[in-house]
Design a protein around this motif. Structure first.
Motif, PDB file in Angstrom:
ATOM      1  N   ARG A  20     -14.528  -9.691  29.836  1.00 18.47           N
ATOM      2  CA  ARG A  20     -13.498  -9.365  28.611  1.00 18.47           C
ATOM      3  C   ARG A  20     -14.566  -8.552  27.658  1.00 18.47           C
ATOM      4  N   THR A  21     -15.898  -8.631  27.456  1.00 19.91           N
ATOM      5  CA  THR A  21     -16.462  -7.795  26.405  1.00 19.91           C
ATOM      6  C   THR A  21     -16.440  -6.427  26.939  1.00 19.91           C
ATOM      7  N   VAL A  22     -16.874  -6.297  28.145  1.00 17.84           N
ATOM      8  CA  VAL A  22     -16.705  -4.616  28.745  1.00 17.84           C
ATOM      9  C   VAL A  22     -15.527  -4.176  28.763  1.00 17.84           C
ATOM     10  N   PHE A  23     -14.426  -4.854  28.914  1.00 24.31           N
ATOM     11  CA  PHE A  23     -13.028  -4.466  28.942  1.00 24.31           C
ATOM     12  C   PHE A  23     -12.649  -3.856  27.528  1.00 24.31           C
ATOM     13  N   VAL A  24     -13.028  -4.966  26.520  1.00 20.33           N
ATOM     14  CA  VAL A  24     -12.655  -4.516  25.238  1.00 20.33           C
ATOM     15  C   VAL A  24     -13.270  -3.367  24.828  1.00 20.33           C
ATOM     16  N   ILE A  25     -14.695  -3.073  25.272  1.00 20.27           N
ATOM     17  CA  ILE A  25     -15.656  -1.834  24.724  1.00 20.27           C
ATOM     18  C   ILE A  25     -15.171  -0.699  25.408  1.00 20.27           C
ATOM     19  N   GLY A  26     -14.536  -0.707  26.894  1.00 20.10           N
ATOM     20  CA  GLY A  26     -13.996   0.322  27.618  1.00 20.10           C
ATOM     21  C   GLY A  26     -12.372   0.719  27.057  1.00 20.10           C
ATOM     22  N   VAL A  27     -11.591  -0.364  26.343  1.00 15.83           N
ATOM     23  CA  VAL A  27     -10.492   0.150  25.847  1.00 15.83           C
ATOM     24  C   VAL A  27     -10.679   0.979  24.507  1.00 15.83           C
ATOM     25  N   ALA A  28     -11.788   0.317  23.748  1.00 15.90           N
ATOM     26  CA  ALA A  28     -12.132   1.007  22.544  1.00 15.90           C
ATOM     27  C   ALA A  28     -12.497   2.564  22.837  1.00 15.90           C
ATOM     28  N   VAL A  29     -13.386   2.751  23.735  1.00 15.71           N
ATOM     29  CA  VAL A  29     -14.050   3.910  24.191  1.00 15.71           C
ATOM     30  C   VAL A  29     -12.749   4.979  24.497  1.00 15.71           C
ATOM     31  N   PHE A  30     -12.083   4.361  25.434  1.00  9.94           N
ATOM     32  CA  PHE A  30     -10.884   5.210  25.996  1.00  9.94           C
ATOM     33  C   PHE A  30      -9.793   5.654  24.914  1.00  9.94           C
ATOM     34  N   THR A  31      -9.621   4.743  23.862  1.00 12.10           N
ATOM     35  CA  THR A  31      -8.945   4.803  22.811  1.00 12.10           C
ATOM     36  C   THR A  31      -9.533   6.081  21.917  1.00 12.10           C
ATOM     37  N   LEU A  32     -10.728   5.984  21.373  1.00 13.14           N
ATOM     38  CA  LEU A  32     -11.187   6.733  20.637  1.00 13.14           C
ATOM     39  C   LEU A  32     -11.099   8.219  21.103  1.00 13.14           C
ATOM     40  N   ALA A  33     -11.639   8.310  22.628  1.00 13.24           N
ATOM     41  CA  ALA A  33     -11.428   9.351  23.190  1.00 13.24           C
ATOM     42  C   ALA A  33     -10.374   9.995  23.254  1.00 13.24           C
ATOM     43  N   SER A  34      -9.131   9.190  23.342  1.00 10.35           N
ATOM     44  CA  SER A  34      -7.838   9.719  23.228  1.00 10.35           C
ATOM     45  C   SER A  34      -7.510  10.497  22.140  1.00 10.35           C
ATOM     46  N   ILE A  35      -7.964   9.851  21.043  1.00 13.61           N
ATOM     47  CA  ILE A  35      -7.627  10.194  19.725  1.00 13.61           C
ATOM     48  C   ILE A  35      -8.348  11.675  19.360  1.00 13.61           C
ATOM     49  N   GLY A  36      -9.642  11.906  19.993  1.00 13.45           N
ATOM     50  CA  GLY A  36     -10.216  13.047  20.132  1.00 13.45           C
ATOM     51  C   GLY A  36      -9.533  14.075  20.847  1.00 13.45           C
ATOM     52  N   CYS A  37      -8.930  13.970  21.998  1.00  9.78           N
ATOM     53  CA  CYS A  37      -8.123  14.718  22.731  1.00  9.78           C
ATOM     54  C   CYS A  37      -7.226  15.651  21.816  1.00  9.78           C
ATOM     55  N   GLY A  38      -6.497  14.719  21.095  1.00  7.42           N
ATOM     56  CA  GLY A  38      -5.203  15.555  20.583  1.00  7.42           C
ATOM     57  C   GLY A  38      -5.588  16.824  19.534  1.00  7.42           C
ATOM     58  N   PRO A  39      -6.636  16.671  18.556  1.00  5.56           N
ATOM     59  CA  PRO A  39      -6.848  17.784  17.731  1.00  5.56           C
ATOM     60  C   PRO A  39      -7.903  18.797  18.591  1.00  5.56           C
ATOM     61  N   SER A  40      -8.223  18.566  19.919  1.00  5.09           N
ATOM     62  CA  SER A  40      -9.094  19.683  20.409  1.00  5.09           C
ATOM     63  C   SER A  40      -8.660  20.991  20.433  1.00  5.09           C
ATOM     64  N   ASP A  41      -9.487  21.887  20.040  1.00  2.00           N
ATOM     65  CA  ASP A  41      -9.039  23.134  19.698  1.00  2.00           C
ATOM     66  C   ASP A  41      -9.565  24.024  20.992  1.00  2.00           C
ATOM     67  N   THR A  42     -10.342  23.692  21.776  1.00  2.00           N
ATOM     68  CA  THR A  42     -11.022  24.489  22.914  1.00  2.00           C
ATOM     69  C   THR A  42     -10.667  23.593  24.291  1.00  2.00           C
TER      70      THR A  42
END
Length: 185
Positions: A20-42
């Motif tokens: 459960r701990t690693v799953f939640v960390i994985g979801v958090a990493v994926f979510t934060l990276a997804s947020i970073g994908c949106g404003p990517s300029d290059t």
């Protein structure tokens, strides 16, 4: 690549530090990276964030199945085969026609943007759907036992059915773009 290469690592980390701990960390990493994908300029920025998404997804994918199998009693597994087959067929009937409608409604030079928009809307819809159905499930049931699981699953399924029905009604209102005679098959 990062997703496929790290699937076994994600599962092993779950076994070592708690699924459960690693799953939640994985979801958090994926979510934060997804947020970073949106404003990517290059392209480089987008590829970097997509790689980080792969790190998170590599923890989520194997552990989600493991956590699910722990939550559902083994005796229920064979009875889920039929519904899962029907769900897979249903997704096949939805995703391909949706892409065809989207791509068929724009000029050929905008097909790439339309495909990206379709994928983005589908991903956001999936995330919102999971959030809403999880909230309904937790409100009415839990994973504490089989009966509590069923108590939460029934209202969640009916909310899902209502949303799909509403979407089907909305799809009836999609305007058709007339095709020129030379494009008709």
């Amino acid at each position: 690549m990062s997703f496929a290469c790290l699937l076994m690592t994600g599962a092993a980390l779950g076994d070592r530090f708690g699924r459960r701990t690693v799953f939640v960390i994985g979801v958090a990493v994926f979510t934060l990276a997804s947020i970073g994908c949106g404003p990517s300029d290059t392209s480089a920025q987008l590829i970097t964030f997509r790689t980080v998404q792969g790190f998170g997804a590599a923890a989520v994918m194997p552990l989600s199945l493991t956590l699910l199998s722990q939550a559902v009693p083994y005796t229920a597994h064979p009875s889920l085969v039929g519904p899962m087959i029907v769900a897979g067929i249903g997704m096949g009937f939805v995703f391909a026609p949706t892409a065809a409608v989207v791509l068929g409604s724009v000029a050929k030079e905008h097909a790439g943007k339309a495909s990206g928009a379709d994928t983005t809307v589908r991903e956001i819809g999936g995330a919102l759907g999971i959030a809403v159905l999880s909230t309904v499930f937790v409100t009415y049931g839990s994973t504490e036992g089989p009966q509590q699981f069923v108590d939460g699953l029934h209202p969640a399924v009916w909310v899902g059915v209502a949303v799909v029905f509403f979407g089907a009604l909305c799809a009836l209102g999609i305007p058709r773009r007339p095709q020129p005679a030379d494009e008709r098959v």
